[in-house]
Design an enzyme around this catalytic site. Sequence first.
Site, PDB file in Angstrom:
ATOM      1  N   ASP A 113       0.817  -1.223   0.000  1.00  0.00           N
ATOM      2  CA  ASP A 113       0.000   0.000   0.000  1.00  0.00           C
ATOM      3  C   ASP A 113       0.846   1.267   0.000  1.00  0.00           C
ATOM      4  OD1 ASP A 113      -2.287  -1.731   0.329  1.00  0.00           O
ATOM      5  OD2 ASP A 113      -1.672  -1.922   2.412  1.00  0.00           O
TER       6      ASP A 113
ATOM      7  N   GLY B  14      -4.503  -4.148  -4.288  1.00  0.00           N
ATOM      8  CA  GLY B  14      -5.472  -3.093  -4.592  1.00  0.00           C
ATOM      9  C   GLY B  14      -4.702  -1.866  -5.030  1.00  0.00           C
ATOM     10  N   HIS B  15      -4.749  -1.554  -6.312  1.00  0.00           N
ATOM     11  CA  HIS B  15      -3.980  -0.433  -6.850  1.00  0.00           C
ATOM     12  C   HIS B  15      -4.936   0.663  -7.304  1.00  0.00           C
ATOM     13  CE1 HIS B  15      -0.395  -3.321  -7.818  1.00  0.00           C
ATOM     14  NE2 HIS B  15      -0.504  -3.048  -6.544  1.00  0.00           N
TER      15      HIS B  15
ATOM     16  N   GLN C 191       1.960  -6.175  -3.471  1.00  0.00           N
ATOM     17  CA  GLN C 191       2.409  -6.332  -2.085  1.00  0.00           C
ATOM     18  C   GLN C 191       3.799  -5.680  -1.923  1.00  0.00           C
ATOM     19  OE1 GLN C 191       1.190  -9.636  -3.552  1.00  0.00           O
ATOM     20  NE2 GLN C 191      -0.719  -8.576  -3.208  1.00  0.00           N
TER      21      GLN C 191
END
Length: 407
Positions: free
Chosen positions: A13, A40-41, A222
């Site tokens: 993140d 999650g980009h 990640q």
Amino acid sequence: MPVTVVVGAQWGDEGKAKVIDLLAAEHSHVVRYQGGHNAGHTVVVGSERYALQLIPSGVLYPHIIPVIGNGVVVDLPTLFKELDTLESRGISCAKLRVSSQAHLIFPWHQSLDALYEAGRGDDRIGTTLKGIGPAYADKARRIGLRAGEVLNPAAFRKAVGAMAEMQNRDIVALGGEPLDVSAIVEQFVELGARLAPYVCDTVELLHEALDRDDALLLEGAQATFLDLDHGTYPFVTSSNPTAGGACVGTGIGPRYLTRIVGITKAYCTRVGSGPFPTELTDELGDKLVEIGHEFGTVTGRRRRTGWLDVVMLRKAVRLNSLTEIALTKLDVLDTFPEVKVCTEYGAAGEPVYAVLPGWLTDLGAVTDVDLLPPQAREFVSLVEREVGVPVRIVGTGAERDSYVIWS
Ligand code: IMP
């Protein structure tokens, strides 16, 4: 031509998608090399916000060929949901290519992920429950089903059915509900037919591009300290986000990697369990969550927060051969009267901090390095000195253009 790798230098993140979006302009392909839809980009373009889980972040540029490499584990329902969403917003995914060697995720992987986590009780890893670990475990057990298998629909149908029966036995043994085998077979035969036109030998595709001197960007998901080998095991993901994983996960040998960009926030976050030396469990930690919007894009979980830890970053430089750093979300520290950076650990492993005065200025609009307040410049310089590789990009806000080129 150079191959650029973008790798998270912390626990994920870090804002990799924004940096990839920025660098993609000067590359021809963006290639995901590991992980799956646990990632999650988010990229913000004007008033539009694009949340991507599987499709490489470069897809927003018409010139980019987005590639899902052999090291990725692919959840087909998520892939097509994402693809349909992008296309409905006018972003073409026609050039997407998926490695025939990439392993597929099935519903049994998700059931097993949940059952294993429940079985660990208080020792749970805090996975995203997307089936990532079980899918990679099947790859290592040499029983996984790969994307290339969809090219033979009759054999694929048979293989999915047999695998579903086998996995159901494990699910039941662990106390779970057996899955509906025929429903899964029908669903995946249909998804497989949809996948077929995108499947190819991406190793060949990428080497042809290298032979043409195209510039490739390899996108990590990640991060370094979630790496299966080098992270805080067992509180890690089941793949290798470190730069070596970019070679394995694409079939591009190490001599091609010329630029390896480590992404770090100006502070630290972690989602899920595991060690976190500089964690803040007080109101300062809450303030970082609030200002930094530190909730997972995939699971919605509140992230743990803490001060920047350059001891970790020095290790990330070694593990990845980082050639440069991109420092993101500096603006999140705008309202802190003082900011801390952990520069070493004491004898008992406790963080030892350098304390710097805050800049108490809104950095949101700053796109010129000369307009950064002196305190913010000192923060970036300290990171550069302590980490020992140049900082090139400093993020000053969520927008696509909110950054400065530091050096
Ligand atoms: P898994 O990858 O779902 O098996 O989860 C393993 C660990 O990695 C958990 O601590 C997750 O919270 C963490 N994790 C997985 N993907 C991401 C990510 O994209 N960002 C941050 N943490 C992640």
